[in-house]
Motif scaffolding. Structure first.
Motif, PDB file in Angstrom:
ATOM      1  N   LEU A  59     -10.042   7.996  58.010  1.00 42.75           N
ATOM      2  CA  LEU A  59     -10.192   9.188  57.479  1.00 42.75           C
ATOM      3  C   LEU A  59      -9.386   9.789  56.487  1.00 42.75           C
ATOM      4  N   GLU A 107     -13.670  17.763  61.534  1.00 41.59           N
ATOM      5  CA  GLU A 107     -13.844  16.693  60.513  1.00 41.59           C
ATOM      6  C   GLU A 107     -13.728  15.308  61.191  1.00 41.59           C
ATOM      7  N   ALA A 111     -16.980  12.547  61.192  1.00 41.18           N
ATOM      8  CA  ALA A 111     -16.786  11.460  60.713  1.00 41.18           C
ATOM      9  C   ALA A 111     -17.192  10.172  61.622  1.00 41.18           C
ATOM     10  N   LYS A 114     -20.436  10.011  62.272  1.00 43.37           N
ATOM     11  CA  LYS A 114     -21.492   9.636  61.281  1.00 43.37           C
ATOM     12  C   LYS A 114     -21.314   8.147  60.970  1.00 43.37           C
TER      13      LYS A 114
END
Length: 156
Positions: A59, A107, A111, A114
């Protein structure tokens, strides 16, 4: 450690004896299943190498290991030894690890979910990649996250 921090979801028989073994077998032969690696980390008490399949998340140029099942043995060992190795086939990458604080996990968790929600979503109590920051922050203490850096990078 608080009750929330002690969160652990033990894998069932099928996961341990079929899924983890299959993913680890493929990964040891150089086939990455959705970013899989075999994590090797020394035991905090025994010093013996312990292995488990993991998903490495990249990321914004940084790499992370997320513990969907909570504060499991590899996370406790990682805290104690500060790093380990990632194996993919014959490639072995030594790395150092820094645990990410709960406020910085939102975050990363978004991620991770996801990418791998179909595989690990059940361990996140209904929270997914489209959940609010507050919902992700609420589950953050239950899921350790480590930022990893190649040990070769640390020597440079």
């Amino acid at each position: 450690m608080s009750a929330t921090a002690a969160h652990v979801v033990k894998p069932g028989w099928f996961t341990v004896n079929v899924m983890n073994r299959a993913v680890a077998w493929l990964t040891r032969r150089g086939v990455s299943v959705w970013g899989s690696r075999v994590l090797a980390v020394r035991g905090r008490k025994s010093g013996a190498w312990r292995t488990t399949p993991v998903n490495v998340l990249t990321l914004d140029g940084a790499r992370y290991l997320v513990a969907p099942r909570g504060h499991v043995q590899w996370t406790r060992n990682m805290r104690a030894v500060g790093g380990g190795e990632l194996h993919l086939g014959k490639q072995v990458e030594a790395f150092t690890a820094t645990e990410v604080g709960d406020d910085a996990k939102v975050e990363v968790l978004r991620a991770y979910l996801k990418r791998w929600k179909a595989e690990v979503g059940v361990f996140f109590a209904g929270v997914g990649p489209d959940s609010t920051d507050a919902e992700l922050r609420a589950i953050a203490p239950k899921h350790p996250v480590f930022r990893i850096a190649s040990a070769a990078d640390d020597d440079a």
